[in-house]
Design a protein around this motif. Structure first.
Motif, PDB file in Angstrom:
ATOM      1  N   PRO A 102       0.829  -1.212   0.000  1.00  0.00           N
ATOM      2  CA  PRO A 102       0.000   0.000   0.000  1.00  0.00           C
ATOM      3  C   PRO A 102       0.864   1.262   0.000  1.00  0.00           C
ATOM      4  O   PRO A 102       2.051   1.223   0.338  1.00  0.00           O
ATOM      5  N   ALA A 103       0.246   2.360  -0.367  1.00  0.00           N
ATOM      6  CA  ALA A 103       0.938   3.652  -0.327  1.00  0.00           C
ATOM      7  C   ALA A 103       1.383   3.934   1.107  1.00  0.00           C
ATOM      8  O   ALA A 103       0.669   3.598   2.055  1.00  0.00           O
ATOM      9  N   PRO A 104       2.558   4.519   1.272  1.00  0.00           N
ATOM     10  CA  PRO A 104       3.032   4.797   2.641  1.00  0.00           C
ATOM     11  C   PRO A 104       2.143   5.825   3.334  1.00  0.00           C
ATOM     12  O   PRO A 104       1.665   6.776   2.719  1.00  0.00           O
ATOM     13  N   ASP A 105       1.923   5.599   4.622  1.00  0.00           N
ATOM     14  CA  ASP A 105       1.174   6.565   5.429  1.00  0.00           C
ATOM     15  C   ASP A 105       2.135   7.281   6.383  1.00  0.00           C
ATOM     16  O   ASP A 105       1.785   7.635   7.492  1.00  0.00           O
ATOM     17  N   PHE A 106       3.352   7.442   5.922  1.00  0.00           N
ATOM     18  CA  PHE A 106       4.402   8.104   6.688  1.00  0.00           C
ATOM     19  C   PHE A 106       5.247   8.926   5.717  1.00  0.00           C
ATOM     20  O   PHE A 106       5.127   8.787   4.503  1.00  0.00           O
ATOM     21  N   THR A 107       6.099   9.758   6.280  1.00  0.00           N
ATOM     22  CA  THR A 107       7.083  10.473   5.477  1.00  0.00           C
ATOM     23  C   THR A 107       8.467   9.955   5.868  1.00  0.00           C
ATOM     24  O   THR A 107       8.628   9.313   6.911  1.00  0.00           O
ATOM     25  N   ARG A 108       9.440  10.220   4.998  1.00  0.00           N
ATOM     26  CA  ARG A 108      10.823   9.847   5.282  1.00  0.00           C
ATOM     27  C   ARG A 108      11.705  11.069   5.102  1.00  0.00           C
ATOM     28  O   ARG A 108      11.521  11.835   4.166  1.00  0.00           O
ATOM     29  N   THR A 109      12.656  11.204   5.990  1.00  0.00           N
ATOM     30  CA  THR A 109      13.681  12.227   5.859  1.00  0.00           C
ATOM     31  C   THR A 109      15.012  11.505   5.689  1.00  0.00           C
ATOM     32  O   THR A 109      15.375  10.674   6.519  1.00  0.00           O
ATOM     33  N   LEU A 110      15.698  11.800   4.585  1.00  0.00           N
ATOM     34  CA  LEU A 110      16.993  11.175   4.321  1.00  0.00           C
ATOM     35  C   LEU A 110      18.104  11.944   5.019  1.00  0.00           C
ATOM     36  O   LEU A 110      18.068  13.170   5.092  1.00  0.00           O
ATOM     37  N   HIS A 111      19.087  11.194   5.503  1.00  0.00           N
ATOM     38  CA  HIS A 111      20.268  11.780   6.147  1.00  0.00           C
ATOM     39  C   HIS A 111      21.515  11.091   5.601  1.00  0.00           C
ATOM     40  O   HIS A 111      21.485   9.907   5.275  1.00  0.00           O
ATOM     41  N   ASP A 112      22.593  11.822   5.562  1.00  0.00           N
ATOM     42  CA  ASP A 112      23.893  11.250   5.210  1.00  0.00           C
ATOM     43  C   ASP A 112      23.842  10.424   3.925  1.00  0.00           C
ATOM     44  O   ASP A 112      24.318   9.290   3.884  1.00  0.00           O
ATOM     45  N   VAL A 113      23.251  11.002   2.883  1.00  0.00           N
ATOM     46  CA  VAL A 113      23.243  10.326   1.583  1.00  0.00           C
ATOM     47  C   VAL A 113      24.675  10.291   1.073  1.00  0.00           C
ATOM     48  O   VAL A 113      25.357  11.310   1.026  1.00  0.00           O
ATOM     49  N   ARG A 114      25.128   9.099   0.718  1.00  0.00           N
ATOM     50  CA  ARG A 114      26.501   8.906   0.221  1.00  0.00           C
ATOM     51  C   ARG A 114      26.417   8.125  -1.076  1.00  0.00           C
ATOM     52  O   ARG A 114      25.851   7.037  -1.102  1.00  0.00           O
ATOM     53  N   ILE A 115      26.977   8.662  -2.105  1.00  0.00           N
ATOM     54  CA  ILE A 115      27.079   7.983  -3.393  1.00  0.00           C
ATOM     55  C   ILE A 115      28.556   7.784  -3.662  1.00  0.00           C
ATOM     56  O   ILE A 115      29.328   8.747  -3.674  1.00  0.00           O
ATOM     57  N   THR A 116      28.959   6.542  -3.843  1.00  0.00           N
ATOM     58  CA  THR A 116      30.348   6.235  -4.162  1.00  0.00           C
ATOM     59  C   THR A 116      30.371   5.547  -5.518  1.00  0.00           C
ATOM     60  O   THR A 116      29.744   4.503  -5.695  1.00  0.00           O
ATOM     61  N   ALA A 117      31.055   6.157  -6.468  1.00  0.00           N
ATOM     62  CA  ALA A 117      31.138   5.617  -7.825  1.00  0.00           C
ATOM     63  C   ALA A 117      32.456   4.867  -7.987  1.00  0.00           C
ATOM     64  O   ALA A 117      33.502   5.309  -7.512  1.00  0.00           O
ATOM     65  N   PHE A 118      32.367   3.750  -8.680  1.00  0.00           N
ATOM     66  CA  PHE A 118      33.540   2.919  -8.969  1.00  0.00           C
ATOM     67  C   PHE A 118      33.656   2.813 -10.483  1.00  0.00           C
ATOM     68  O   PHE A 118      33.046   1.935 -11.094  1.00  0.00           O
ATOM     69  N   GLY A 119      34.385   3.752 -11.073  1.00  0.00           N
ATOM     70  CA  GLY A 119      34.474   3.805 -12.519  1.00  0.00           C
ATOM     71  C   GLY A 119      33.224   4.445 -13.107  1.00  0.00           C
ATOM     72  O   GLY A 119      32.379   4.985 -12.389  1.00  0.00           O
ATOM     73  N   PRO A 120      33.063   4.377 -14.415  1.00  0.00           N
ATOM     74  CA  PRO A 120      31.944   5.058 -15.063  1.00  0.00           C
ATOM     75  C   PRO A 120      30.622   4.290 -15.032  1.00  0.00           C
ATOM     76  O   PRO A 120      29.591   4.848 -15.369  1.00  0.00           O
ATOM     77  N   ASP A 121      30.631   3.025 -14.577  1.00  0.00           N
ATOM     78  CA  ASP A 121      29.450   2.194 -14.758  1.00  0.00           C
ATOM     79  C   ASP A 121      28.936   1.506 -13.508  1.00  0.00           C
ATOM     80  O   ASP A 121      28.074   0.627 -13.591  1.00  0.00           O
ATOM     81  N   MET A 122      29.424   1.873 -12.332  1.00  0.00           N
ATOM     82  CA  MET A 122      28.937   1.258 -11.103  1.00  0.00           C
ATOM     83  C   MET A 122      29.016   2.255  -9.960  1.00  0.00           C
ATOM     84  O   MET A 122      29.979   3.016  -9.859  1.00  0.00           O
ATOM     85  N   ALA A 123      27.984   2.234  -9.122  1.00  0.00           N
ATOM     86  CA  ALA A 123      27.968   3.106  -7.948  1.00  0.00           C
ATOM     87  C   ALA A 123      27.154   2.455  -6.844  1.00  0.00           C
ATOM     88  O   ALA A 123      26.259   1.649  -7.107  1.00  0.00           O
ATOM     89  N   VAL A 124      27.471   2.829  -5.625  1.00  0.00           N
ATOM     90  CA  VAL A 124      26.718   2.381  -4.466  1.00  0.00           C
ATOM     91  C   VAL A 124      26.115   3.619  -3.812  1.00  0.00           C
ATOM     92  O   VAL A 124      26.823   4.589  -3.537  1.00  0.00           O
ATOM     93  N   ALA A 125      24.800   3.574  -3.607  1.00  0.00           N
ATOM     94  CA  ALA A 125      24.084   4.663  -2.942  1.00  0.00           C
ATOM     95  C   ALA A 125      23.703   4.190  -1.546  1.00  0.00           C
ATOM     96  O   ALA A 125      23.147   3.098  -1.393  1.00  0.00           O
ATOM     97  N   MET A 126      24.013   4.999  -0.557  1.00  0.00           N
ATOM     98  CA  MET A 126      23.720   4.647   0.828  1.00  0.00           C
ATOM     99  C   MET A 126      23.114   5.854   1.518  1.00  0.00           C
ATOM    100  O   MET A 126      23.470   6.987   1.215  1.00  0.00           O
ATOM    101  N   CYS A 127      22.204   5.591   2.433  1.00  0.00           N
ATOM    102  CA  CYS A 127      21.679   6.689   3.241  1.00  0.00           C
ATOM    103  C   CYS A 127      21.137   6.134   4.549  1.00  0.00           C
ATOM    104  O   CYS A 127      20.909   4.942   4.695  1.00  0.00           O
ATOM    105  N   GLU A 128      20.953   7.045   5.452  1.00  0.00           N
ATOM    106  CA  GLU A 128      20.203   6.782   6.666  1.00  0.00           C
ATOM    107  C   GLU A 128      18.907   7.555   6.513  1.00  0.00           C
ATOM    108  O   GLU A 128      18.841   8.553   5.799  1.00  0.00           O
ATOM    109  N   PHE A 129      17.857   7.073   7.160  1.00  0.00           N
ATOM    110  CA  PHE A 129      16.585   7.786   7.067  1.00  0.00           C
ATOM    111  C   PHE A 129      15.811   7.678   8.364  1.00  0.00           C
ATOM    112  O   PHE A 129      16.046   6.800   9.185  1.00  0.00           O
ATOM    113  N   LYS A 130      14.917   8.609   8.518  1.00  0.00           N
ATOM    114  CA  LYS A 130      14.012   8.640   9.668  1.00  0.00           C
ATOM    115  C   LYS A 130      12.601   8.668   9.126  1.00  0.00           C
ATOM    116  O   LYS A 130      12.277   9.475   8.252  1.00  0.00           O
ATOM    117  N   ARG A 131      11.778   7.750   9.594  1.00  0.00           N
ATOM    118  CA  ARG A 131      10.369   7.738   9.206  1.00  0.00           C
ATOM    119  C   ARG A 131       9.540   8.434  10.279  1.00  0.00           C
ATOM    120  O   ARG A 131       9.870   8.390  11.461  1.00  0.00           O
TER     121      ARG A 131
END
Length: 136
Positions: free
Chosen positions: A69-98
């Motif tokens: 079902p559609a979320p009945d909450f909101t999310r706030t993202l914190h500490d979004v980190r994107i680490t790219a490894f060359g031109p074709d791969m990346a890892v996206a990480m974050c912490e969040f609070k609902r």
């Protein structure tokens, strides 16, 4: 082949994946199942581990999204980190609070540039009691 330091965090890759990651977050909060499904690699090897669920393969992911079902909450993202490894791969990480829990959320996505564009090939979401500053 080894990945040289110059290939880590290529600016244009980090920018592109950051935009995609934030677009994914927007689709998640709108519960846009079609958009969410399209972000993932359409392959039996795609894997998503959720808070109380798991999807192994794109078909399982599509079935899961159809039932959520559609979320009945909101999310706030914190500490979004994107680490790219060359031109074709990346890892996206974050912490969040609902807005509906005191638990602390963590999210990781592995993005790969495929012939059809950037796709998530692996994702993990967890929520745990957490005290910032405390480490094991």
């Amino acid at each position: 082949m080894t990945l040289g330091q110059a290939q880590i965090n290529l600016h244009e890759v980090v920018q592109e994946v950051t935009r995609l990651f934030l677009d994914y977050e927007s689709a998640l909060m709108r519960n846009d199942a079609d958009a969410l499904n399209a972000y993932f690699w359409r392959h039996p090897a795609v894997t998503r581990y959720g808070i109380n669920d798991r999807q192994l393969g794109h078909e399982a992911l599509v079935a899961y999204r159809a039932a959520v079902p559609a979320p009945d909450f909101t999310r706030t993202l914190h500490d979004v980190r994107i680490t790219a490894f060359g031109p074709d791969m990346a890892v996206a990480m974050c912490e969040f609070k609902r807005s509906d829990t005191d638990l602390h959320g963590f999210q990781t996505q592995t993005w790969v540039r495929l012939p059809e564009g950037w796709r998530i090939v692996s994702a993990h979401v967890s929520m745990v009691p957490f005290q910032p500053g405390l480490s094991p």
